[in-house]
Each structure stands twice: as structure tokens, then as C-alpha cells.
Scaffold this motif. Sequence first.
Motif, PDB file in Angstrom:
ATOM      1  N   GLN A  65       0.834  -1.206   0.000  1.00  0.00           N
ATOM      2  CA  GLN A  65       0.000   0.000   0.000  1.00  0.00           C
ATOM      3  C   GLN A  65       0.865   1.251   0.000  1.00  0.00           C
ATOM      4  O   GLN A  65       0.633   2.167  -0.795  1.00  0.00           O
ATOM      5  CB  GLN A  65      -0.928   0.003   1.222  1.00  0.00           C
ATOM      6  N   LEU A  69       0.867   3.883  -2.998  1.00  0.00           N
ATOM      7  CA  LEU A  69       0.385   5.237  -2.707  1.00  0.00           C
ATOM      8  C   LEU A  69       1.455   6.270  -3.047  1.00  0.00           C
ATOM      9  O   LEU A  69       1.137   7.346  -3.583  1.00  0.00           O
ATOM     10  CB  LEU A  69      -0.036   5.355  -1.242  1.00  0.00           C
ATOM     11  N   ILE A  72       1.435   6.656  -6.775  1.00  0.00           N
ATOM     12  CA  ILE A  72       0.260   7.434  -7.205  1.00  0.00           C
ATOM     13  C   ILE A  72       0.499   8.916  -6.949  1.00  0.00           C
ATOM     14  O   ILE A  72       0.204   9.767  -7.807  1.00  0.00           O
ATOM     15  CB  ILE A  72      -1.020   6.928  -6.503  1.00  0.00           C
ATOM     16  N   ASP A  73       1.027   9.265  -5.781  1.00  0.00           N
ATOM     17  CA  ASP A  73       1.309  10.673  -5.465  1.00  0.00           C
ATOM     18  C   ASP A  73       2.347  11.257  -6.425  1.00  0.00           C
ATOM     19  O   ASP A  73       2.206  12.400  -6.881  1.00  0.00           O
ATOM     20  CB  ASP A  73       1.791  10.806  -4.019  1.00  0.00           C
ATOM     21  N   SER A 155      -8.380   6.046  -6.781  1.00  0.00           N
ATOM     22  CA  SER A 155      -7.274   5.081  -6.719  1.00  0.00           C
ATOM     23  C   SER A 155      -6.649   5.054  -5.332  1.00  0.00           C
ATOM     24  O   SER A 155      -6.333   3.986  -4.800  1.00  0.00           O
ATOM     25  CB  SER A 155      -6.210   5.430  -7.753  1.00  0.00           C
ATOM     26  N   ARG A 156      -6.462   6.244  -4.756  1.00  0.00           N
ATOM     27  CA  ARG A 156      -5.890   6.306  -3.404  1.00  0.00           C
ATOM     28  C   ARG A 156      -6.813   5.604  -2.398  1.00  0.00           C
ATOM     29  O   ARG A 156      -6.349   4.862  -1.538  1.00  0.00           O
ATOM     30  CB  ARG A 156      -5.670   7.760  -2.974  1.00  0.00           C
ATOM     31  N   SER A 160      -5.755   2.299  -0.374  1.00  0.00           N
ATOM     32  CA  SER A 160      -5.720   2.463   1.091  1.00  0.00           C
ATOM     33  C   SER A 160      -6.600   1.447   1.809  1.00  0.00           C
ATOM     34  O   SER A 160      -6.268   0.995   2.904  1.00  0.00           O
ATOM     35  CB  SER A 160      -6.185   3.860   1.497  1.00  0.00           C
TER      36      SER A 160
END
Length: 163
Positions: A65, A69, A72-73, A155-156, A160
Motif C-alpha cells: 500500500q 500510494l 500514485i502521489d 485510486s488512493r 488504502s
Amino acid sequence: MPAAADVPGMPEEFTGPVAYSDRWLWIGIALLVLVLAYYLVSWWVTRPPRVPTVPRRTVDVPDAQQQHLALIDDLAARVRSGDVGPREGHQQLSELVRSYVAAVSTLPARTMALADFRDRAPRELVEAIELMYPPEFAPDPADPLATFEDAVGRSRDLVSTWG
């Protein structure tokens, strides 16, 4: 049992009791079966759909995760700065979500089409992929950056909570 005409004192025009026709019995049974079939079909059609379950892999989910994440960021920052276009951003975001799903479950997410997701995946994953799909393949969506921000948020949330 002797016939009515054989009974002493009975007039000859009388006959013994007559049985009902067998067809009324079969008509009654058929109607009963139809009523039962109606209720069975009604129950079958109106029951809630089954939620598909996806077997999980034995991996360190928190690490996966955090890693996804962070990716993604990073992708969101590159799209906001203009280094990556919104369409490419949707494509890469879809790949990141599929990569995460493939890492934590046995679902072959990297090679699945949207129809495959709709058939085999949980609803929250299908909704995230559906949000990314049109901008990923359409040449010029109406507002690609706004849909990208929505897709990043979805997506986040998925990464998560899923796993």
C-alpha cells in the motif's frame, strides 16, 4: 359392490356413484406446481447479487500500500506539473492500480479488460477502473485534468482500503 339395479327395491333407472374425471386432479396439481414455480422464479430473480470474493496473496499489504500510494502521489505531481499528459496519467494510474491488485490478490488484473473486471472483481475495484477507462482510451476528453483528479482520489481510496 352390487350395482344399483341389483339392489332390491331400487328402480332400474338409478345407477351407482360416478367418480370424478382424473383430469381435474392433474389440472389441480399443475396449478399448484405453477404457483410454486412462480414463487421460486420470483425469489431467484429478485435476490441480491453475490459479491465476488478475490483470494488474497500472502504478501506484506501495508508495504505494498505504501509503495503504491507513493507511486500514485508521484504520478499525480508529474501530471499537475505538466511533465505527463492527462491521458498518459490515466494510463499509468490504471497500471498502478492493476499492479497493486495483482500484488495483493490472485486476480490477473494486469491482463483483464473492463468486462472481465465487471464479471469477477468487487464493486469498488470496478468503479475505480470504470473511472479511468474512458480518458485512458479517448483522445480528447472534455476536462482530462478534472477526471484525472477524480481518478487519483478513487485510486488512493482503493489502495488504502483494499487488501
